[in-house]
Design a protein around this motif. Structure first.
Motif, PDB file in Angstrom:
ATOM      1  N   ALA A 178     -58.073   1.846 -27.669  1.00 19.90           N
ATOM      2  CA  ALA A 178     -58.773   2.072 -28.930  1.00 19.90           C
ATOM      3  C   ALA A 178     -59.895   1.038 -29.047  1.00 19.90           C
ATOM      4  N   PRO A 179     -60.991   1.373 -29.715  1.00 25.25           N
ATOM      5  CA  PRO A 179     -62.110   0.428 -29.855  1.00 25.25           C
ATOM      6  C   PRO A 179     -61.677  -0.943 -30.385  1.00 25.25           C
ATOM      7  N   GLU A 180     -60.744  -0.956 -31.342  1.00 31.25           N
ATOM      8  CA  GLU A 180     -60.276  -2.222 -31.896  1.00 31.25           C
ATOM      9  C   GLU A 180     -59.564  -3.063 -30.839  1.00 31.25           C
ATOM     10  N   SER A 181     -58.765  -2.402 -30.006  1.00 31.86           N
ATOM     11  CA  SER A 181     -58.051  -3.115 -28.943  1.00 31.86           C
ATOM     12  C   SER A 181     -59.025  -3.664 -27.916  1.00 31.86           C
ATOM     13  N   ARG A 182     -60.030  -2.898 -27.587  1.00 35.11           N
ATOM     14  CA  ARG A 182     -61.024  -3.362 -26.619  1.00 35.11           C
ATOM     15  C   ARG A 182     -61.709  -4.629 -27.124  1.00 35.11           C
ATOM     16  N   GLN A 183     -62.070  -4.635 -28.394  1.00 34.21           N
ATOM     17  CA  GLN A 183     -62.724  -5.808 -28.968  1.00 34.21           C
ATOM     18  C   GLN A 183     -61.785  -7.012 -28.975  1.00 34.21           C
ATOM     19  N   THR A 184     -60.525  -6.755 -29.315  1.00 39.51           N
ATOM     20  CA  THR A 184     -59.545  -7.849 -29.361  1.00 39.51           C
ATOM     21  C   THR A 184     -59.327  -8.448 -27.982  1.00 39.51           C
ATOM     22  N   TYR A 185     -59.165  -7.595 -26.982  1.00 36.85           N
ATOM     23  CA  TYR A 185     -58.950  -8.091 -25.625  1.00 36.85           C
ATOM     24  C   TYR A 185     -60.184  -8.815 -25.094  1.00 36.85           C
ATOM     25  N   ALA A 186     -61.358  -8.290 -25.404  1.00 32.61           N
ATOM     26  CA  ALA A 186     -62.588  -8.949 -24.951  1.00 32.61           C
ATOM     27  C   ALA A 186     -62.701 -10.349 -25.560  1.00 32.61           C
ATOM     28  N   LYS A 187     -62.324 -10.476 -26.818  1.00 30.42           N
ATOM     29  CA  LYS A 187     -62.351 -11.785 -27.483  1.00 30.42           C
ATOM     30  C   LYS A 187     -61.334 -12.727 -26.856  1.00 30.42           C
ATOM     31  N   ARG A 188     -60.157 -12.216 -26.564  1.00 32.00           N
ATOM     32  CA  ARG A 188     -59.118 -13.047 -25.946  1.00 32.00           C
ATOM     33  C   ARG A 188     -59.547 -13.515 -24.562  1.00 32.00           C
ATOM     34  N   TRP A 189     -60.242 -12.649 -23.833  1.00 32.48           N
ATOM     35  CA  TRP A 189     -60.716 -13.051 -22.502  1.00 32.48           C
ATOM     36  C   TRP A 189     -61.727 -14.188 -22.616  1.00 32.48           C
ATOM     37  N   THR A 190     -62.609 -14.104 -23.579  1.00 33.64           N
ATOM     38  CA  THR A 190     -63.586 -15.179 -23.794  1.00 33.64           C
ATOM     39  C   THR A 190     -62.871 -16.495 -24.083  1.00 33.64           C
ATOM     40  N   GLU A 191     -61.832 -16.437 -24.880  1.00 28.72           N
ATOM     41  CA  GLU A 191     -61.068 -17.646 -25.206  1.00 28.72           C
ATOM     42  C   GLU A 191     -60.386 -18.213 -23.968  1.00 28.72           C
ATOM     43  N   VAL A 192     -59.853 -17.347 -23.128  1.00 27.30           N
ATOM     44  CA  VAL A 192     -59.207 -17.795 -21.896  1.00 27.30           C
ATOM     45  C   VAL A 192     -60.226 -18.471 -20.987  1.00 27.30           C
TER      46      VAL A 192
END
Length: 212
Positions: free
Chosen positions: A74-88
């Motif tokens: 879902a678009p919301e999940s994609r945004q959340t995962y992309a943000k988490r990757w940036t944090e990692v």
């Protein structure tokens, strides 16, 4: 007698046509598997007793994959995962080993949400090879480095490479199918442009050398 001869000729002709048709179908299947699985096809052929065994395994993978409920994020999940990757990635500076572990967990989480099996690494590789052959080797290399990191045998540069490898699969898992097709088409176009440029440069140098 003459009738028997003609019957024999027809039978031989039919068998010959059937044999040719079988060979053509086999070659078409082989070409399709090569195109779909890429380097994984060659790797499996090298590890198997024969080519037929490897191709049967790849066909079995396709069959198992077709029974899975693979779905886009879902678009919301994609945004959340992309943000988490940036944090990692940001945490890699201070804690490379921990960041690599988190990257592996993040990739696994995305796979699970999309419907991929995640219990066993070999099963993950088998399933991913059907739809993500282009980035499969990245995942394999990242996993190998992660295993070495767990044994304290990986350098900081190794860990950096692991992040690069994980990111390749991670980004592809986040993409919609249409986005992947567009990117694949663009990559092919870029490759063709490079080939044409290299050919033109080769001809230019040849002309300069020969004085034409």
């Amino acid at each position: 007698m003459e009738t028997l001869i003609w019957v024999a000729v027809v039978v031989v002709a039919v068998v010959a046509v059937a044999a040719v048709g079988y060979v053509v179908l086999q070659q078409q299947r082989r070409n399709r598997l090569r195109a779909r699985f890429g380097p994984e096809y060659d790797r499996l052929v090298a590890e198997s007793e024969n080519r037929k065994e490897a191709e049967q395994e790849l066909l079995a993978r396709e069959q198992r994959f077709s029974q899975l409920d693979i779905r886009p994020l879902a678009p919301e999940s994609r945004q959340t995962y992309a943000k988490r990757w940036t944090e990692v990635q940001e945490r890699f500076v201070d804690s490379p080993a921990m960041a690599v572990t988190e990257a592996d967990q993040l990739v696994t989480a995305v796979m699970a949400e999309r419907g991929y099996p995640t219990d066993d690494f070999e099963e993950r590789m088998s399933t991913l090879s059907v739809a993500h052959a282009a980035t499969l080797d990245h995942y394999r290399k990242a996993h190998d480095i992660s295993a070495r990191a767990a044994r304290k045998e990986a350098s900081t540069e190794d860990l950096r490479q692991a992040m690069v490898h994980y990111r390749a699969l991670f980004q592809e898992l986040l993409e919609e199918p249409a986005e992947r097709q567009d990117r694949a088409g663009q990559d092919h176009a870029d490759h063709q442009d490079r080939v044409e440029h290299q050919d033109a440069e080769h001809h230019r140098r040849h002309d300069n050398t020969t004085g034409r």
